[in-house]
Design an enzyme around this catalytic site. Structure first.
Site, PDB file in Angstrom:
ATOM      1  CG  PHE A  95      -0.413  -5.717   4.644  1.00 49.12           C
ATOM      2  CD1 PHE A  95      -0.587  -4.992   5.389  1.00 49.12           C
ATOM      3  CD2 PHE A  95      -0.445  -6.534   4.204  1.00 49.12           C
ATOM      4  CE1 PHE A  95      -1.590  -5.337   6.519  1.00 49.12           C
ATOM      5  CE2 PHE A  95      -1.407  -7.215   4.877  1.00 49.12           C
ATOM      6  CZ  PHE A  95      -2.825  -6.606   6.146  1.00 49.12           C
TER       7      PHE A  95
ATOM      8  CG  HIS B  99      -6.311   0.734   1.858  1.00 49.82           C
ATOM      9  ND1 HIS B  99      -5.304   0.849   1.129  1.00 49.82           N
ATOM     10  CD2 HIS B  99      -5.855   0.051   2.403  1.00 49.82           C
ATOM     11  CE1 HIS B  99      -4.258   1.466   1.464  1.00 49.82           C
ATOM     12  NE2 HIS B  99      -4.593   0.293   2.534  1.00 49.82           N
TER      13      HIS B  99
ATOM     14  CE  LYS C  73      -5.624   4.225   2.183  1.00 53.37           C
ATOM     15  NZ  LYS C  73      -4.910   5.132   2.221  1.00 53.37           N
TER      16      LYS C  73
ATOM     17  CD  GLU D  63      -1.483   8.340   8.853  1.00 47.77           C
ATOM     18  OE1 GLU D  63      -0.854   8.820   7.464  1.00 47.77           O
ATOM     19  OE2 GLU D  63      -1.811   7.181   9.304  1.00 47.77           O
TER      20      GLU D  63
ATOM     21  CG  HIS E 103      -1.964   4.544   4.910  1.00 44.78           C
ATOM     22  ND1 HIS E 103      -1.827   4.430   3.530  1.00 44.78           N
ATOM     23  CD2 HIS E 103      -1.736   3.414   5.674  1.00 44.78           C
ATOM     24  CE1 HIS E 103      -1.306   3.030   3.918  1.00 44.78           C
ATOM     25  NE2 HIS E 103      -1.697   2.750   4.300  1.00 44.78           N
TER      26      HIS E 103
ATOM     27  CB  CYS F 259      -0.963  -0.228   1.529  1.00 44.21           C
ATOM     28  SG  CYS F 259      -1.679  -1.240   0.926  1.00 44.21           S
TER      29      CYS F 259
END
Length: 425
Positions: free
Chosen positions: A413, A354, A349, A331, A320, A186
């Site tokens: 990831f 996402h 998002k 975050e 993010h 991502c």
């Protein structure tokens, strides 16, 4: 259910939290953004996507293709009707390639570029994605299982391989310069921006077409994310107390980056500048972020140093902001430490879901639009801000930009962290 426990590496000594400025900006000029394009669940083009995001409209809906699964919610791109898709050779393309080509065509049109007249050896294509052509893969698996190997299409590999978005764009526009496909989960979209920036800076090209595309809304991928406990079956709620995961989405974004001299020579009007970039790796866990956010924090600080920009100059953050329990807390802590002046924060998002490997480019394009129109969109789905996150997240209606510099963060990831710093033109 017991969640899988991927391999964990030995502890890694953290690097200094305050990297010294690299001097990059003193050595060469920052690339400019001259075009952008979007294909998202909010709309098949830039205007409709921007309108939907600014209105804070969620696009998540029950997906008939996922019926019967534990999670059947997704954010799908509406039907596309674009001249690019009526050209010869597009019939057998996977949706991921179609999304990428349409976004790229929009970006080139916005930039005022005609590929028929350019020197393709001075153009680069850098794409991002995580899954490749999943619809093509599904069809091939069904055929080999139900009818046998002879019924698998000879177009299977060219429809599925993760580099084919890049290859199709290069082929369609006659690009013979560097053509690279990135896959850092991502974070891939922002990674692609950094690679394109470096290709321009080292003189390997005059302009770069950066495209993030993803079409991974299928039963296997949704099941995989569900088994990890990453998906929400109800809504995308970044930074909300009730958040319980992300909603999987599809789509594409594209940006045209140019050396400023090249853009000026052809009379192009820049929309924004890419003034900083950095990437780090957590080396902590295959799917979980470092709970202290050390890698993410180093990436944000290094990107600001690369941009020769003080934290206090940041006017807003395109976070993010996945809506997972862990990501938003980590975050939030990182942004509080690095940006104590609490600039406005938004997450696309909430509206778009996402888009995995495409998210970084889509969100960078939205950041460019925010800087251009001096308006930070709200975070859809956020109704009860989590006090443990403690950020100034924009909700309800857009808010004026607090300054001409913005940070866009992407974490993936594998512990991949990538951060871009953009500034108004």
């Amino acid at each position: 259910m017991t969640r899988p426990e991927p391999f964990r590496q030995v502890p890694v000594r953290p690097a200094p939290a305050h990297p010294a400025p690299t001097g990059r900006r003193a050595a060469r000029r920052d690339p400019v953004v001259t075009g952008l394009g979007l294909v998202t669940p909010a709309g098949p083009d830039t205007a409709s996507t921007w309108a939907g995001v600014r209105a804070g409209l969620p696009t998540a809906a029950p997906d008939p293709a996922l019926a019967g699964l534990s999670v059947s919610l997704s954010c799908r791109v509406p039907p596309l009707d674009h001249p690019m898709l009526r050209r010869r050779g597009t019939v057998r393309l996977d949706p991921v390639d179609r999304f990428g080509l349409v976004a790229a065509d929009q970006a080139l049109a916005r930039a005022g570029l005609d590929p028929a007249g350019w020197d393709g050896s001075r153009v680069a294509v850098v794409t991002s994605g995580a899954a490749g052509g999943t619809q093509t893969l599904d069809q091939a698996q069904a055929r080999i299982a139900g009818q046998g190997p002879a019924f698998v299409s000879p177009y299977f590999l060219t429809g599925h391989l993760i580099n084919m978005v890049c290859a199709n764009i290069a082929l369609r526009y006659g690009v013979t310069g560097p053509a690279l496909a990135t896959s850092t989960a991502c974070a891939a979209g922002t990674t692609a921006l950094g690679i394109a920036r470096d290709l321009l800076a080292t003189g390997q090209c005059d302009l770069a077409l950066v495209v993030g595309a993803e079409a991974a809304v299928n039963r296997l991928y949704v099941t995989g994310f569900t088994q990890l406990g990453a998906l929400s079956g109800t809504a995308s709620r970044p930074f909300d107390t009730a958040r319980d995961g992300f909603v999987i989405a599809e789509g594409a974004g594209a940006l045209v980056l140019e050396r400023p001299e090249h853009a000026a020579a052809r009379g192009a009007r820049p929309l924004a500048r890419l003034i900083g970039y950095a990437a780090t790796t957590d080396a902590h866990h295959l799917v979980a972020p470092d709970p202290e956010g050390r890698g993410a924090e180093r990436a944000v600080r290094a990107a600001l140093a690369d941009a020769d920009t003080a934290p206090g100059d940041v006017g807003h953050v395109n976070a993010h902001g996945t809506g997972t329990r862990l990501n938003d807390v980590v975050e939030g802590a990182v942004l509080r430490r690095v940006l104590p002046h609490r600039p406005p924060v938004t997450s696309a998002k909430g509206a778009l879901g996402h888009t995995l490997g495409a998210a970084g480019v889509i969100e960078a394009a939205l950041t460019v639009l925010a800087l251009t129109e001096r308006s930070v969109p709200p975070t859809a789905g956020l109704t009860d801000p989590d006090p443990g996150v403690d950020l100034d997240v924009v909700t309800g209606v857009p808010r004026p930009c607090a300054g001409p510099v913005a940070v866009s963060t992407s974490f993936g990831f594998g512990g991949h962290n990538a951060v871009a710093v953009l500034a108004g033109a």
